[in-house]
Scaffold this active site. Structure first.
Site, PDB file in Angstrom:
ATOM      1  N   TYR A  24     -10.619   4.865   2.280  1.00 30.67           N
ATOM      2  CA  TYR A  24      -9.812   3.745   1.798  1.00 30.67           C
ATOM      3  C   TYR A  24     -10.693   2.669   1.148  1.00 30.67           C
ATOM      4  O   TYR A  24     -10.514   2.331  -0.020  1.00 30.67           O
ATOM      5  CB  TYR A  24      -9.038   3.104   2.949  1.00 30.67           C
ATOM      6  CG  TYR A  24      -7.876   3.886   3.478  1.00 30.67           C
ATOM      7  CD1 TYR A  24      -6.575   3.375   3.404  1.00 30.67           C
ATOM      8  CD2 TYR A  24      -8.038   5.111   4.096  1.00 30.67           C
ATOM      9  CE1 TYR A  24      -5.488   4.066   3.922  1.00 30.67           C
ATOM     10  CE2 TYR A  24      -6.969   5.810   4.613  1.00 30.67           C
ATOM     11  CZ  TYR A  24      -5.693   5.290   4.530  1.00 30.67           C
ATOM     12  OH  TYR A  24      -4.622   5.982   5.042  1.00 30.67           O
ATOM     13  N   HIS A  29       1.687   4.483  -2.898  1.00 22.79           N
ATOM     14  CA  HIS A  29       1.591   5.928  -2.656  1.00 22.79           C
ATOM     15  C   HIS A  29       2.707   6.711  -3.355  1.00 22.79           C
ATOM     16  O   HIS A  29       2.588   7.927  -3.525  1.00 22.79           O
ATOM     17  CB  HIS A  29       1.642   6.228  -1.165  1.00 22.79           C
ATOM     18  CG  HIS A  29       0.306   6.326  -0.517  1.00 22.79           C
ATOM     19  ND1 HIS A  29      -0.668   7.201  -0.952  1.00 22.79           N
ATOM     20  CD2 HIS A  29      -0.220   5.683   0.564  1.00 22.79           C
ATOM     21  CE1 HIS A  29      -1.736   7.087  -0.178  1.00 22.79           C
ATOM     22  NE2 HIS A  29      -1.502   6.174   0.738  1.00 22.79           N
ATOM     23  N   GLU A  60      -5.899   7.938  -1.763  1.00 23.77           N
ATOM     24  CA  GLU A  60      -6.105   6.745  -0.946  1.00 23.77           C
ATOM     25  C   GLU A  60      -6.934   5.685  -1.665  1.00 23.77           C
ATOM     26  O   GLU A  60      -6.661   4.486  -1.550  1.00 23.77           O
ATOM     27  CB  GLU A  60      -6.761   7.101   0.391  1.00 23.77           C
ATOM     28  CG  GLU A  60      -5.896   7.933   1.323  1.00 23.77           C
ATOM     29  CD  GLU A  60      -4.635   7.214   1.802  1.00 23.77           C
ATOM     30  OE1 GLU A  60      -4.434   6.033   1.456  1.00 23.77           O
ATOM     31  OE2 GLU A  60      -3.843   7.841   2.513  1.00 23.77           O
ATOM     32  N   HIS A  77       0.827  -1.205   0.000  1.00 28.26           N
ATOM     33  CA  HIS A  77       0.000   0.000   0.000  1.00 28.26           C
ATOM     34  C   HIS A  77       0.866   1.261   0.000  1.00 28.26           C
ATOM     35  O   HIS A  77       0.671   2.165  -0.828  1.00 28.26           O
ATOM     36  CB  HIS A  77      -0.922  -0.010   1.215  1.00 28.26           C
ATOM     37  CG  HIS A  77      -1.746   1.231   1.374  1.00 28.26           C
ATOM     38  ND1 HIS A  77      -3.058   1.330   0.936  1.00 28.26           N
ATOM     39  CD2 HIS A  77      -1.453   2.443   1.912  1.00 28.26           C
ATOM     40  CE1 HIS A  77      -3.520   2.529   1.200  1.00 28.26           C
ATOM     41  NE2 HIS A  77      -2.557   3.230   1.797  1.00 28.26           N
ATOM     42  N   GLU A  78       1.805   1.318   0.917  1.00 26.93           N
ATOM     43  CA  GLU A  78       2.626   2.530   1.027  1.00 26.93           C
ATOM     44  C   GLU A  78       3.506   2.719  -0.208  1.00 26.93           C
ATOM     45  O   GLU A  78       3.800   3.856  -0.602  1.00 26.93           O
ATOM     46  CB  GLU A  78       3.486   2.472   2.294  1.00 26.93           C
ATOM     47  CG  GLU A  78       2.713   2.327   3.593  1.00 26.93           C
ATOM     48  CD  GLU A  78       1.652   3.396   3.797  1.00 26.93           C
ATOM     49  OE1 GLU A  78       1.760   4.485   3.202  1.00 26.93           O
ATOM     50  OE2 GLU A  78       0.703   3.132   4.559  1.00 26.93           O
TER      51      GLU A  78
END
Length: 510
Positions: free
Chosen positions: A445, A362, A381, A358-359
């Site tokens: 999210y 980003h 998000e 997930h990060e």
């Protein structure tokens, strides 16, 4: 005979003149076509090359006192007025001042024990002086928790003009296991220096450091950071390490990062480091437990490769995953992500992989393509959460993706929404309009990812992935908004999609 010669001369002159005119017309037509073609490219795909003259630049020289946990810094910032109006003042965020008191600390009440396991102590930033060309400037500190710095200019800054400011400051790092603070293992140095506020169609964006979400909004800039740390510390950081020098018993790290939105560091005297390479990008894993450092490295490598293929190339030379004293799971910064070190365990390794994927996503949605994370948090998000599902799909297959979708998104979404009597399903709203972090996570999210999933199913894979590639290419190094995303979706698909945005996220054009 003379007449014939004269006629020939005149004819020759006319021929030359006609040839010249034809050439001019031809060049004009070609030029017009090229200009028209370039206009189409610019309108549809966005500027291919960012004008580096318009990029803000930060040069920060800092020194860390490990006993007092104070950073003293001198910041030189070069700012270009890219707007169409004249400025008499500039505004900066002073995020560390949110940590001055328990009332303004950016945590919900139920999180304070986790954020301050040894009890609350303040953190802050102090501005000692501000100068332009060695001339002192007046300034005022304002806003909730003194989180905004307003600098008065001695002469108006007209559109297209630049100004260079020197800000002398010091930062007290608190004992907080959040983005900004220290714990038993790491010192998290994020959102730590005076950073320019964004000026856009709404004016100056001066929102405080809210307890919910990631309340940050910034422009691309070039950074050079020289930070002196005790010799025993290893740094995970944004940008590239240009050199390390031993000076006065410390190590001075010279770090450079170009075209990034922020600059963050995690420091530890306990870090172990391993690295590898994928697609010409150096991947680093900073960790404490051997087995899980490998898991973090492999996840980051695979995620970078997958998102490179799906969206467009990661444009930087390195990416780092750092285990941190950070209780909130994970947090993205340019070229660097903070990961809760308590996830580096056997019983949580499944969550560890999810959070790192997930990060890493980003880096594309927030890092390279920016947006206002206060007013339109769903945009990065929602795309990032769905990108996490794509990581599982491309790495393990559709069956695994569906399993993760059910276990990590649908289950929690329905568990929350089924218990809410007063349902407000609006995903498109400012983070200060959510009642708590749980509602924010479920709607921004989870519902955001559900919407992107529905969009893919409606459009089909070919159009869907073309949209994401064009959106990434068009808004690379820029700030986008929901309206921009809709425009790309409708242009590529040749379909009317506003009703889908209204239905899923309650978006209405302003």
């Amino acid at each position: 005979m003379e007449v014939n010669v004269l006629i020939k001369i005149r004819y020759g002159r006319k021929l030359i003149l006609l040839t010249m005119i034809s050439c001019i017309l031809l060049l004009s037509a070609v030029g017009a076509k090229l200009k028209m073609f370039q206009t189409v490219i610019t309108t549809f795909y966005g500027e291919k090359l960012l004008n580096t003259k318009q990029i803000n630049k930060y040069t920060i020289i800092a020194d860390f006192d490990p006993v007092e946990r104070i950073l003293t810094g001198d910041e030189n910032v070069t700012y270009t007025n890219n707007s169409s109006i004249t400025f008499n003042a500039l505004y900066f965020h002073l995020y560390p001042n949110a940590f001055k008191s328990e009332e303004t600390a950016p945590f919900e009440k139920g999180e304070m024990q986790l954020a301050y396991p040894n009890g609350f102590e303040p953190g802050y930033i102090r501005i000692n002086s501000i100068q332009n060309n060695r001339e002192a400037l007046n300034y005022v500190i304002m806003g909730m928790g003194d989180n905004i710095l307003k600098v008065y200019l001695n002469k108006p800054l007209e559109p297209g003009k630049k100004i260079s400011l020197n800000i002398d400051f010091s930062v007290k790092i608190p004992p907080s296991c959040g983005r900004f603070g220290y714990g038993e293992n790491t010192i998290n140095i994020a959102n730590w220096y005076p950073i320019l506020a964004v000026f856009d169609h709404k004016g100056w964006n001066l929102e405080p450091y809210y307890a919910i979400g990631d309340p940050f909004y910034s422009d691309i800039a070039n950074y050079r950071v020289e930070i002196s740390m005790p010799k025993e510390y290893i740094l995970a950081h944004s940008g590239n390490c240009i050199k390390k020098e031993s000076i006065d018993g410390k190590i001075r790290w010279t770090l450079e990062a170009n075209k990034v939105r922020d600059f963050a560091i995690v420091a530890s005297d306990k870090f172990k480091v391993i690295d590898d390479e994928i697609d010409g990008i150096k991947i680093y894993s900073y960790y404490f437990e051997d087995k899980f450092g490998d898991i973090a490295l492999d996840t980051a490598k695979d995620a970078i490769k997958i998102f490179n293929q799906l969206y467009g190339e990661y444009p930087y030379k390195q990416f780092s995953v750092a285990a941190s004293d950070f209780f909130v799971g994970g947090m993205e910064y340019p070229n660097l992500v903070f990961i809760d070190q308590s996830l580096y365990r056997e019983e949580t390794k499944k969550i560890l992989e999810y959070v790192i994927a997930h990060e890493t996503a980003h880096q594309w949605w927030y890092g390279i393509v920016g947006n206002d994370q206060v007013d339109e948090a769903w945009l990065d998000e929602g795309l990032t959460e769905y990108s996490t599902l794509l990581y599982y799909e491309k790495k393990y297959g559709a069956k695994k993706r569906d399993e993760i979708y059910k276990d990590f998104i649908l289950k929690y979404y329905h568990a929350y929404t089924n218990t809410q009597q007063n349902k407000n399903s609006a995903t498109y709203r400012s983070i200060n309009q959510f009642k708590d972090a749980q509602e924010y996570q479920v709607l921004v999210y989870y519902r955001g990812a559900m919407f992107i999933k529905d969009l893919r199913e409606k459009l089909g894979d070919e159009l869907f992935f073309k949209i994401l590639k064009v959106y990434f290419d068009k808004y690379k190094y820029k700030n986008a908004n929901t309206e921009n995303f809709i425009e790309v979706c409708e242009q590529i698909s040749n379909q009317k999609l506003r009703e889908n945005f209204r239905k899923w996220i309650r978006y209405e054009k302003e």
